[in-house]
Design a protein around this motif. Structure first.
Motif, PDB file in Angstrom:
ATOM      1  N   GLY A  12      11.704   8.842 -11.587  1.00 52.39           N
ATOM      2  CA  GLY A  12      12.122   9.115 -10.229  1.00 52.39           C
ATOM      3  C   GLY A  12      12.910  10.405 -10.105  1.00 52.39           C
ATOM      4  N   ALA A  13      13.763  10.693 -11.108  1.00 51.60           N
ATOM      5  CA  ALA A  13      14.621  11.866 -11.021  1.00 51.60           C
ATOM      6  C   ALA A  13      13.848  13.160 -11.195  1.00 51.60           C
ATOM      7  CB  ALA A  13      15.727  11.773 -12.081  1.00 51.60           C
ATOM      8  N   VAL A  14      12.955  13.181 -12.176  1.00 56.83           N
ATOM      9  CA  VAL A  14      12.188  14.399 -12.428  1.00 56.83           C
ATOM     10  C   VAL A  14      10.923  14.330 -11.588  1.00 56.83           C
ATOM     11  CG1 VAL A  14      11.232  15.909 -14.201  1.00 56.83           C
ATOM     12  CG2 VAL A  14      13.133  14.385 -14.742  1.00 56.83           C
ATOM     13  N   GLY A  15      11.058  14.666 -10.332  1.00 52.12           N
ATOM     14  CA  GLY A  15       9.964  14.505  -9.375  1.00 52.12           C
ATOM     15  C   GLY A  15       9.213  15.790  -9.098  1.00 52.12           C
ATOM     16  N   ARG A  16       8.587  15.843  -7.932  1.00 55.61           N
ATOM     17  CA  ARG A  16       7.669  16.931  -7.592  1.00 55.61           C
ATOM     18  C   ARG A  16       8.351  18.293  -7.596  1.00 55.61           C
ATOM     19  NH1 ARG A  16       5.879  14.595  -3.743  1.00 55.61           N
ATOM     20  NH2 ARG A  16       3.923  13.818  -4.598  1.00 55.61           N
ATOM     21  N   ARG A  17       9.593  18.378  -7.169  1.00 56.34           N
ATOM     22  CA  ARG A  17      10.288  19.664  -7.100  1.00 56.34           C
ATOM     23  C   ARG A  17      10.395  20.340  -8.465  1.00 56.34           C
ATOM     24  NH1 ARG A  17      15.889  19.025  -5.507  1.00 56.34           N
ATOM     25  NH2 ARG A  17      15.879  21.248  -5.099  1.00 56.34           N
ATOM     26  N   PHE A  18      10.464  19.521  -9.505  1.00 62.98           N
ATOM     27  CA  PHE A  18      10.710  20.065 -10.839  1.00 62.98           C
ATOM     28  C   PHE A  18       9.464  20.037 -11.724  1.00 62.98           C
ATOM     29  CE2 PHE A  18      14.122  17.079  -9.456  1.00 62.98           C
ATOM     30  CZ  PHE A  18      14.972  18.026  -8.907  1.00 62.98           C
ATOM     31  N   ARG A  19       8.342  19.598 -11.153  1.00 59.99           N
ATOM     32  CA  ARG A  19       7.180  19.267 -11.980  1.00 59.99           C
ATOM     33  C   ARG A  19       6.607  20.470 -12.720  1.00 59.99           C
ATOM     34  NH1 ARG A  19       3.627  15.428  -8.795  1.00 59.99           N
ATOM     35  NH2 ARG A  19       5.530  14.214  -9.090  1.00 59.99           N
ATOM     36  N   ARG A  20       6.430  21.600 -12.028  1.00 63.63           N
ATOM     37  CA  ARG A  20       5.797  22.749 -12.677  1.00 63.63           C
ATOM     38  C   ARG A  20       6.607  23.222 -13.884  1.00 63.63           C
ATOM     39  NH1 ARG A  20       6.361  28.196 -12.719  1.00 63.63           N
ATOM     40  NH2 ARG A  20       4.464  29.454 -13.063  1.00 63.63           N
ATOM     41  N   GLN A  21       7.904  23.400 -13.686  1.00 63.83           N
ATOM     42  CA  GLN A  21       8.729  23.874 -14.790  1.00 63.83           C
ATOM     43  C   GLN A  21       8.816  22.841 -15.902  1.00 63.83           C
ATOM     44  OE1 GLN A  21      11.554  26.949 -12.235  1.00 63.83           O
ATOM     45  NE2 GLN A  21      12.477  25.173 -13.188  1.00 63.83           N
TER      46      GLN A  21
END
Length: 431
Positions: free
Chosen positions: A232-241
Motif C-alpha cells: 500500500g505504501a509503495v504505490g503508483r506515485r513511486f512505481r517507476r523509480q
C-alpha cells in the motif's frame, strides 16, 4: 547537537527537524546494530567450508564435491534457500514505516542473533540451512532499517558519510566473524562460530541506549495519512523509480550473491589457502574497504550518486571475475579490489535510494530492495553452482554469471541525481 551536526531543516509540514552529524551517537548506534547484523548474518558464509566438511566427505578427488565435501549444486541450493528466506525482510523492514525505526531494529536484531546461535545444534546440513534461514530475514531487516535511520538523521551533506558508516559497521561485523573462522575454525568448528552470535546479542541492551527515533519519522507518523506498509505504501506515485531501483538491485545481487558466498569455500577448499592467509586477506580487505568507503562518499558528494554507484557496480563484476580466475594471486587481488568497489558503491547507492523516496515509504522501499536482492542472489548462486559443477571451473562460472550484469549499470541514467537535495525538497517539487 555536536560540532559535526548540521542546522535544523524544515520538514514537509514545516516542522523543524533536529538533524545530526554522521559521527553522532545516534548514527554510531545504528552502525553498531548493522555490525551485529553482519556478524550474525555472515556466519554461514564464513563457515561454509567447515559446514561442508562437517556434513560431507572430503577426499583428494578432482570434483568440487570431493574437494569441498559437498557438491557445488548442493551448496548452491542451500545458500539459495538461506537467501530465499530473506524475503521475510520485506515485510519486517516495512513495519518500520508503521511502528518506528527503533522498535523494529532492536527487535529484529535480537531475534536474528538468537536464531543464528541456535543453528549450532543442527544435526544435518539441511537442518543448518533451515535454522539459519529463519534468522536471516530478521538480520536483513536490521541492516536495512539501520541505513534508513542513518539517512533520516542527517542532512544531504552528511548523508553519504552516515550511510558509509553503516556499511562500515556491517563490513566490520562480517569481517570479524570471517577472521575468527579463518584462525579458529579447527578449534571452534562451525558450531563455535555461529554460537559467537551470542556476544553481540549480549551487547544489545547497551547499544539500545543510544538508539532514538529520527525526527523525520516522528513527523511522518503524526500525519493523518497512514498507508499500509509494503504494497500500500509503495504505490503508483513511486512505481517507476522503485522498478528501476529494483532492477539495479537484482543485477547487483546476481554478482554479490555467489561472489561473497563461495569465496571462503573457494579459497580454503579449492585453492587450499592457509587459514592465516585467509585471515590476512580479510584483515587487508578491512583497509581496502575503508578506503573504498572514503572514496565512495567523496565521489557521491562530488561527481554525484549515480555516476559513483554505476562505475562501482561495473568494477564489482570485473573484479569478481578476477577473484575466481583460478590462481591464488588472482583470488587475493580480485577479492581486495572487489571489496574496494563494493565499498565505493555502498554510500553512493545508499544515499541515492534514501533520497529518492519520502519518509512514509522509505523503509518499505528498503524492504523491496531486500526482497529483489534475494531473487538476484538466488539466480546468481544457482547459475554459478551449476556452471562450476559442469567443468569444475569456478572461473568459467564467474565469467558467465558476472559479465551478464554489467549492462544493467546503465539504468542509473534513468534516475534523477539527488546530490545536494533533501528528500523533502525533492518530493515538494514533484507534488
Amino acid at each position: 547537537m555536536t560540532d559535526s551536526a548540521k542546522p535544523e531543516a524544515p520538514s514537509q509540514v514545516g516542522t523543524p527537524l533536529h538533524l545530526h552529524g554522521w559521527r553522532d551517537p545516534v548514527v554510531v548506534a545504528a552502525a553498531l546494530l548493522a555490525a551485529a547484523a553482519g556478524f550474525g548474518q555472515f556466519g554461514a558464509v564464513a563457515s561454509l567450508g567447515s559446514v561442508a566438511k562437517h556434513f560431507g566427505h572430503v577426499t583428494n578427488g578432482a570434483t568440487i564435491a570431493e574437494q569441498a565435501g559437498l557438491s557445488g549444486t548442493k551448496l548452491g541450493i542451500g545458500l539459495a534457500v538461506v537467501r530465499l528466506a530473506s524475503l521475510g525482510g520485506l515485510p519486517l523492514a516495512a513495519l518500520a514505516d508503521r511502528f518506528g525505526r527503533r522498535r523494529v531494529m532492536l527487535t529484529t536484531c535480537a531475534a536474528g542473533l538468537a536464531l543464528t546461535a541456535v543453528s549450532a545444534i543442527s544435526p544435518t546440513y539441511w537442518w543448518f540451512v533451515v535454522i539459519f534461514a529463519i534468522g536471516r530475514p530478521l538480520l536483513s531487516a536490521t541492516s536495512g532499517v539501520a541505513q534508513v535511520t542513518a539517512a533520516e538523521e542527517t542532512a544531504s551533506s552528511e548523508r553519504a558519510k552516515a550511510v558509509a558508516l553503516i556499511a562500515a559497521g556491517y563490513g566490520i561485523g562480517s569481517g570479524l566473524i570471517a577472521i575468527v573462522h579463518s584462525l579458529g575454525a579447527t578449534a571452534l568448528g562451525f558450531q563455535g562460530i555461529v554460537l559467537l552470535a551470542l556476544v553481540p546479542l549480549a551487547a544489545l541492551p547497551f547499544i539500545a541506549r543510544s538508539v532514538v527515533e529520527p525526527d523525520r519519522f516522528k513527523v511522518a507518523a503524526a500525519s493523518k495519512q497512514h498507508p499500509l506498509p509494503v504494497l500500500g505504501a509503495v504505490g503508483r506515485r513511486f512505481r517507476r523509480q522503485l522498478i528501476i531501483v529494483a532492477a539495479l538491485t537484482f543485477a547487483l545481487s546476481v554478482v554479490t550473491g555467489p561472489a561473497n558466498s563461495f569465496f571462503f569455500l573457494y579459497a580454503q577448499n579449492v585453492l587450499h589457502l592457509a587459514g592465516a592467509t585467509t585471515a590476512l586477506l580479510v584483515a587487508s580487505a578491512g583497509i581496502t574497504g575503508l578506503a573504498g568507503l572514503l572514496l565512495g562518499r567523496f565521489l557521491a558528494d562530488r561527481v554525484g550518486r549515480r555516476l559513483a554507484a554505476g562505475g562501482a557496480m561495473i568494477a564489482m563484476a570485473v573484479f569478481g571475475m578476477v577473484t575466481y580466475s583460478g590462481s591464488k594471486l588472482g583470488a587475493a587481488v580480485g577479492y581486495l579490489l572487489a571489496v574496494l568497489a563494493a565499498s565505493v558503491f555502498a554510500p553512493a547507492a545508499g544515499a541515492l535510494t534514501n533520497e529518492l523516496f519520502p519518509t512514509s515509504v522509505r523503509a518499505s522501499v528498503i524492504g523491496w530492495e531486500i526482497a529483489v536482492g534475494v531473487f538476484g542472489a538466488i539466480t546468481g548462486l544457482l547459475a554459478f553452482g551449476a556452471v562450476a559443477d559442469v567443468g569444475n571451473r569456478f572461473g568459467l562460472a564467474a565469467v558467465v554469471v558476472f559479465a551478464a550484469t554489467v549492462p544493467a549499470a546503465a539504468l542509473f541514467a534513468l534516475l534523477p541525481e539527488t546530490r545536494g537535495t533533501e528528500p523533502e525538497d525533492l518530493w515538494a517539487a514533484i507534488d
